[in-house]
Design a protein around this motif. Structure first.
Motif, short mmCIF file in Angstrom:
data_model
loop_
_atom_site.label_atom_id
_atom_site.label_comp_id
_atom_site.label_asym_id
_atom_site.label_seq_id
_atom_site.Cartn_x
_atom_site.Cartn_y
_atom_site.Cartn_z
N ILE A 23 0.84 -1.20 0.00
CA ILE A 23 0.00 0.00 0.00
C ILE A 23 0.87 1.24 0.00
CG2 ILE A 23 -1.65 1.33 1.34
CD1 ILE A 23 -2.69 -1.37 2.39
N LYS A 24 0.52 2.14 -0.92
CA LYS A 24 1.24 3.41 -0.95
C LYS A 24 0.51 4.38 -0.02
CE LYS A 24 3.98 2.54 -4.66
NZ LYS A 24 4.09 1.14 -4.25
N SER A 25 1.22 4.90 0.93
CA SER A 25 0.61 5.92 1.75
C SER A 25 1.60 7.07 1.89
CB SER A 25 0.24 5.36 3.12
OG SER A 25 1.39 5.20 3.90
N GLN A 26 1.08 8.21 2.35
CA GLN A 26 1.93 9.39 2.41
C GLN A 26 3.12 9.16 3.33
OE1 GLN A 26 -0.98 12.38 3.39
NE2 GLN A 26 -0.99 13.11 1.28
N ILE A 27 2.82 8.60 4.48
CA ILE A 27 3.90 8.22 5.38
C ILE A 27 4.01 6.70 5.27
CG2 ILE A 27 4.74 8.27 7.74
CD1 ILE A 27 2.54 10.54 8.09
N PRO A 28 5.08 6.21 4.69
CA PRO A 28 5.13 4.75 4.45
C PRO A 28 5.07 3.94 5.75
CG PRO A 28 7.23 5.78 3.98
CD PRO A 28 6.27 6.88 4.22
N HIS A 29 4.41 2.83 5.68
CA HIS A 29 4.36 1.93 6.83
C HIS A 29 5.72 1.25 6.96
CE1 HIS A 29 0.13 2.59 6.43
NE2 HIS A 29 0.11 2.05 5.23
N ILE A 30 6.10 1.03 8.18
CA ILE A 30 7.41 0.42 8.42
C ILE A 30 7.16 -1.02 8.88
CG2 ILE A 30 9.58 0.61 9.65
CD1 ILE A 30 8.71 3.53 10.30
N VAL A 31 7.87 -1.95 8.26
CA VAL A 31 7.79 -3.34 8.70
C VAL A 31 9.17 -3.76 9.14
CG1 VAL A 31 7.16 -5.68 8.10
CG2 VAL A 31 6.00 -3.78 7.02
N VAL A 32 9.33 -4.02 10.42
CA VAL A 32 10.62 -4.47 10.94
C VAL A 32 10.38 -5.74 11.73
CG1 VAL A 32 12.69 -3.83 12.16
CG2 VAL A 32 11.22 -2.06 11.23
N LYS A 33 11.01 -6.78 11.30
CA LYS A 33 10.92 -8.08 11.99
C LYS A 33 9.47 -8.42 12.33
CE LYS A 33 15.35 -7.67 14.11
NZ LYS A 33 15.95 -7.52 15.42
N ASN A 34 9.14 -8.36 13.62
CA ASN A 34 7.78 -8.78 13.98
C ASN A 34 6.89 -7.59 14.31
OD1 ASN A 34 8.95 -8.02 16.35
ND2 ASN A 34 8.13 -9.71 17.54
N GLN A 35 7.20 -6.45 13.71
CA GLN A 35 6.43 -5.26 14.05
C GLN A 35 6.09 -4.46 12.79
OE1 GLN A 35 8.40 -2.85 16.94
NE2 GLN A 35 6.52 -1.91 17.63
N ILE A 36 4.87 -3.95 12.76
CA ILE A 36 4.46 -3.06 11.69
C ILE A 36 4.10 -1.73 12.33
CG2 ILE A 36 2.79 -2.64 9.85
CD1 ILE A 36 2.32 -5.66 9.84
N ILE A 37 4.65 -0.66 11.78
CA ILE A 37 4.37 0.64 12.38
C ILE A 37 3.76 1.54 11.33
CG2 ILE A 37 5.46 2.69 13.31
CD1 ILE A 37 7.32 0.80 14.78
N SER A 38 2.70 2.18 11.72
CA SER A 38 2.02 3.08 10.80
C SER A 38 1.68 4.35 11.55
CB SER A 38 0.77 2.38 10.29
OG SER A 38 -0.15 3.34 9.84
N GLN A 39 1.52 5.43 10.82
CA GLN A 39 1.17 6.70 11.47
C GLN A 39 -0.23 7.11 11.09
OE1 GLN A 39 3.63 10.06 11.32
NE2 GLN A 39 5.22 9.14 12.58
N PRO A 40 -1.19 6.81 11.92
CA PRO A 40 -2.55 7.21 11.58
C PRO A 40 -2.73 8.72 11.64
CG PRO A 40 -2.51 6.07 13.70
CD PRO A 40 -1.12 6.06 13.18
N PHE A 41 -2.22 9.36 12.67
CA PHE A 41 -2.27 10.81 12.81
C PHE A 41 -0.86 11.30 13.07
CE2 PHE A 41 -6.64 9.85 14.49
CZ PHE A 41 -7.30 10.36 13.39
N PRO A 42 -0.57 12.54 12.74
CA PRO A 42 0.78 13.05 13.01
C PRO A 42 1.13 12.92 14.49
CG PRO A 42 -0.47 14.61 11.70
CD PRO A 42 -1.40 13.53 12.05
N GLY A 43 2.34 12.48 14.74
CA GLY A 43 2.79 12.37 16.12
C GLY A 43 2.23 11.19 16.87
N LEU A 44 1.65 10.28 16.12
CA LEU A 44 1.00 9.16 16.77
C LEU A 44 1.36 7.93 15.97
CD1 LEU A 44 -1.25 9.21 18.99
CD2 LEU A 44 -2.76 8.61 17.14
#
Lengths: 209, 529
Positions: B197-218
């Protein structure tokens, strides 16, 4: 009225050139039940489904060369389903070690006015038949066990006569060209159906004569 | 040979010989006894053997009955001399490539002499090593981003779920393994989507964790926590017990969504009709013949992924909890007027609503002017006033807070207006948004002017969200002392002209809240009948 020239361009369906990988065989009517039982065990566990189809084979004859064949099929059991127009190419020659027959295949779903349309284009119906039987699925593989019946009065699908005392068994996969692992899977599946039915690579062009 | 023994034996012989009848009897008796004993012994041996055989048979039977029970709940097949089972969700529509095979092992070589352990079961299962242990998906929303170095190292574990009483050990084991498999599938699906998925702030996938930014600073973090085997108890122990920010609702929804996805997979593989038609989506086959528009086709293909859905849900959950917090903090910080929130119990995953009432203590019945319905969505909050006006607020906390502050300030003026009606005063002017005076940083000041029943006095109130309230009382001309000197209008008929305004020291007024103070003021200015 003169028939339009038949195209000599290779027929492909859109951007992806799909190939049909096919193995065929037949069983006698008596052996049908045991074959169906075996298929139910081997295939994906879905409710076994039956079908009744009416197929019309259309030819477009040119000045020279082979006629161009199109197959139009409709489901008698699902009258609202779209018609299915199918072009099947010549079997690919080449790799003898390949376990399945491979031919070019174009599938199109069409509206119910397909026969009129084909007639307008200059196609003429060559023959028609009714096919009924059972359909199974295992992954991408499709197993169709068909009884073929002749139509006695043209156009009347009620008045039919069975062609033989056996069922046609077809194992087919639709895949993009060059996927030879498919035929490997088909072979191992066909192995599991032995000795109920021997599925083989049968070249229809050689059978005709 | 010493002579003595020789004679001894001769003597013995003669002795036996002489007493032959008794001896013979004895011998025969002894022999018959020994044969009888042998028969008994043989019998006993046979008996014990058959008992052992029985035990063996019973264990065999136990195994078979256990196998039968296993077969009623799990898919089994025989391959060679092994019994293999399938614990994957493939038959339920899963496309996860893990084979998910387990092996059934006969566990009958137990020492019979020793005491049979309580939890002994003649059937055991061998599950793939990567499905051992327990796993869960942890979903959390954090405020600030942790260091990149910390990513992918989440290893929090919960206690093993207690097994249900009466459940077979193999069943517990298989269910745990199946859960691990499902968690792995969810995570694999999410990480695949996160990369695609292309999003403005790319999702990060590291090992067993996925990080996404739903709102700025969060940030929304989804991690797969898998504890394999026994090691975890030691490793988890020294860790400080952190605040559990795990969002159980989202974890549950993830499970629900993957099941829905499975179901969709199953239902979409309908058999084609006519039989030669290719497999595929039934509605997509209708697209050509029925001349679907682009919009119709895309509605068929609407494949909102798991990740997009969960991010939307997380956004909503976050927005809802922050709205609740904003309202609560306002309610606790500001005592007058009071703010009440009534949350609805039934919510959608993407929408929930709250009714906000602003009232004054003791005057709930007459001051009901501000009733707001807050519909909290995914990205924004829609505020519906009682009269149907709609205001849309963004996800920013400050916006909601400012909006509520301005509403509270308006409430006071509305309350004065309504109180005036009850007290028999006349409303001379009313404005929600005053264009005069100092500019408020939040919203606008509102003002009202009311006159006493006989028209002698007038009270003018100006209330701003930031500047607070300012109350002025206008006296009749004849009562104002400053104007007596040098006043040109001396005729008594002018005495009913309004005089100057004087400000009330509002903070020094008696009364527990604004409306009560106002009531006292009005009462004081109303002449006794």
């Amino acid at each position: 009225m003169e028939a339009p020239p038949v195209t000599v361009m290779p027929v492909t369906g859109g951007t992806i050139n799909m190939m049909e990988y096919l193995l065929q065989g037949s069983v006698l009517d008596q052996a049908l039940d045991s074959l169906l039982h075996r298929l139910r065990g081997l295939c994906d566990n879905m409710e076994p489904e039956t079908f009744t189809d009416h197929e019309l084979v259309y030819l477009l004859k040119g000045q020279q060369g082979n006629p161009f064949i199109l197959r139009a099929r409709r489901s008698l059991s699902h009258p609202t389903a779209p018609w299915h127009l199918r072009y099947l190419g010549q079997p690919e020659v080449g790799d003898k070690s390949r376990h399945a027959l491979v031919r070019n295949c174009v599938d199109v779903a069409t509206s119910h006015s397909l026969p009129e349309f084909l007639n307008e284009m200059g196609f003429r119906m060559d023959h028609e038949f009714v096919a009924n039987g059972h359909i199974f699925r295992k992954g991408a593989m499709k197993v169709v066990v068909t009884k073929l019946s002749r139509i006695l009065v043209p156009g009347n699908t009620e008045n039919i006569e069975r062609l033989s005392l056996s069922y046609l068994v077809e194992l087919s996969v639709l895949a993009p060209a060059g996927q030879d692992t498919v035929s490997e899977d088909m072979r191992s599946f066909a192995e599991q159906l032995k000795p109920l039915v021997h599925l083989e690579k049968i070249d229809p062009s050689k059978q005709r004569h | 040979q010493p002579l003595k023994y020789k004679y001894d034996s001769i003597y013995k012989w003669t002795w036996t010989y002489n007493r032959s009848p008794q001896v013979l009897q004895l011998i025969s008796k002894k022999r018959s006894l020994s044969t009888a004993a042998a028969v008994l012994l043989r019998g006993a041996e046979k008996l014990s053997k058959s008992v052992a055989e029985n035990m063996e048979n019973r264990r065999q039977r136990d195994f078979n009955s256990e196998l039968l029970r296993l077969r009623s709940q799990w898919k089994l097949r025989k391959v060679g001399d092994k019994i293999l089972g399938d614990l994957s969700y493939r038959s339920a529509g899963s496309l996860f490539p893990h084979h998910g095979t387990f092996e059934v092992i006969k566990n009958t070589d137990i020492d019979l002499d020793k005491k049979v352990p309580e939890d002994y079961c003649p059937l055991n299962v061998q599950i793939p090593s990567d499905l051992e242990g327990s796993a869960y998906i942890k979903v959390s929303i954090q405020k600030q981003a942790p260091d990149i170095g910390d990513l992918g190292t989440i290893s929090l574990f919960r206690r093993q779920p207690k097994s249900k009483a009466g459940a077979q050990p193999w069943h517990v084991k298989l269910e745990a393994a199946q859960n691990v498999l499902l968690c792995k599938e969810i995570f694999a699906q999410l990480s695949r989507e996160a990369v695609q998925i292309k999003s403005q702030i790319p999702h990060i996938v590291v090992k067993n964790q996925i990080i996404s930014q739903p709102f700025p600073g969060l940030q929304l973090s989804i991690s797969l926590c898998h504890s394999s085997g026994e090691k975890k108890s030691q490793r988890a122990a020294p860790e400080k017990p952190k605040a559990d920010d795990h969002l159980y609702v989202l974890e549950h929804n993830l499970h629900q969504m993957i099941r829905e996805f499975h179901k969709q997979q199953l239902s979409s593989v309908l058999m084609p009709h006519p039989a030669t038609a290719p497999f595929g989506h039934k509605r997509l086959r209708l697209a050509g013949p029925q001349a679907y528009t682009k919009a119709q086709i895309s509605s068929v293909q609407q494949g909102q992924g798991l990740l997009e859905k969960i991010i939307k849900q997380a956004k909503h959950i976050f927005l809802r909890s922050r709205t609740a917090r904003t309202i609560d903090s306002l309610a606790s910080r500001i005592e007058d007027p009071q703010i009440q929130a009534h949350w609805s119990n039934i919510n959608d995953v993407y929408e929930s609503s709250v009714k906000v009432l602003i009232t004054s203590q003791g005057y709930e019945q007459i001051c009901k002017s501000i009733q707001l319905q807050l519909n909290i969505g995914v990205e924004q909050i829609r505020v519906v006033h009682r009269d149907g006006r709609v205001v849309t607020l963004s996800h920013q906390e400050q916006e909601l807070q400012d909006f509520l502050l301005s509403q509270m300030s308006q409430h006071q003026v509305h309350a004065v207006q309504q109180l005036a009606k009850v007290m028999g005063w006349h409303v001379l002017s009313f404005s929600n948004h005053v264009g005069l005076g100092s500019i408020e940083s939040v919203g606008n000041a509102s003002a009202v002017t009311v006159a006493s029943p006989n028209g002698d006095y007038a009270i003018s109130v100006r209330n701003g969200p930031e500047s607070g309230c300012k109350v002025l009382v206008q006296f009749p001309r004849n009562q104002s002392k400053e104007l007596q000197k040098g006043d040109v209008v001396l005729d008594s008929k002018w005495s009913h002209l309004r005089g100057p305004y004087r400000e009330v020291h509002w903070s020094k007024m008696e009364g527990r809240n604004f409306v009560y103070k106002m009531e006292l003021l009005m009462a004081a200015l109303t002449p006794a009948p």
